[in-house]
Design a protein around this motif. Structure first.
Motif, short mmCIF file in Angstrom:
data_model
loop_
_atom_site.label_atom_id
_atom_site.label_comp_id
_atom_site.label_asym_id
_atom_site.label_seq_id
_atom_site.Cartn_x
_atom_site.Cartn_y
_atom_site.Cartn_z
N CYS A 135 134.31 56.35 -32.39
CA CYS A 135 134.22 55.47 -33.56
C CYS A 135 133.45 54.20 -33.23
O CYS A 135 132.60 53.75 -34.01
CB CYS A 135 135.61 55.12 -34.09
N GLU A 136 133.75 53.62 -32.07
CA GLU A 136 133.02 52.42 -31.65
C GLU A 136 131.53 52.71 -31.53
O GLU A 136 130.70 51.91 -31.95
CB GLU A 136 133.55 51.91 -30.30
N VAL A 139 129.99 53.00 -35.03
CA VAL A 139 129.85 51.69 -35.67
C VAL A 139 128.65 50.95 -35.06
O VAL A 139 127.84 50.37 -35.79
CB VAL A 139 131.15 50.86 -35.54
N GLN A 143 125.40 49.74 -37.10
CA GLN A 143 124.97 48.34 -37.09
C GLN A 143 123.50 48.23 -36.69
O GLN A 143 122.74 47.47 -37.26
CB GLN A 143 125.85 47.52 -36.14
#
Length: 190
Positions: A135-136, A139, A143
């Motif tokens: 998930c990190e 993201v 971004q």
């Protein structure tokens, strides 16, 4: 870390804790020394040495005897105990229940259930950590994509042509980035 009092053999490693994160401390290793102090004492002595000054970021040095008989030095960085407090509490419940089953009535079946439960819980925590990491990464990738879109949008808007041609340029740039992102996702999945 959970260990047998009589011989300091590690029986389990808490998922998410410093020993687990290091990937250098394993079930079956024997704690020989902590920060240069030979291990001879009780569980409380070992816990005090592991805790040390209890300062997040400080280092504790373990000397571990591997299955092969080789003694290795492992440096662990302490973390804020509040970050893993609930996991630590559940881990301690498993360890205490297992110790009680072992010492009180030598209930082999209960010990097996507890060992299997701890192993299953550990695997679940590992999978959770891996999912969190994915998930990190997602993201961070989103971004980065948004930043690229914004940079291209600023360039297009800076030219002052927000007519149909400018809008087409924005949409084309967005589609081009979506295509690149989709290709990256396919590569990551394979």
């Amino acid at each position: 870390i959970s260990y047998e009092e009589k011989n300091s053999v590690i029986t389990a490693v808490l998922v998410g804790g410093p020993a687990f994160i290091s990937r250098k401390v394993h079930k079956g290793d024997t704690i020989v020394a902590i920060d240069g102090h030979a291990i001879e004492g009780s569980r409380a002595d070992i816990q005090d040495l592991l805790k040390g000054i209890d300062q997040p970021g400080s280092v504790v040095v373990l000397f571990l005897k591997r299955h092969s008989g080789v003694v290795e030095q492992v440096r662990l960085q302490r973390m804020m105990s509040s970050l893993i407090a609930d996991k630590r509490k559940l881990f301690d419940f498993f360890v205490k229940a297992n110790d009680r089953a072992k010492n009180t009535n030598k209930d082999e079946t209960m010990m097996k259930y507890l060992d299997d439960s701890l192993e299953l819980w550990t695997q679940m925590m590992i999978e959770e950590a891996e999912q969190y990491s994915k998930c990190e990464d997602n993201v961070a990738r989103m971004q980065s994509t948004c930043t690229k879109w914004l940079e291209q949008l600023i360039v297009i808007l800076g030219k002052g042509n927000l007519d149909l041609s400018g809008l087409c340029q924005i949409r084309y740039a967005a589609l081009e980035l979506e295509c690149c992102t989709a290709k990256d996702d396919l590569r990551a999945a394979s």
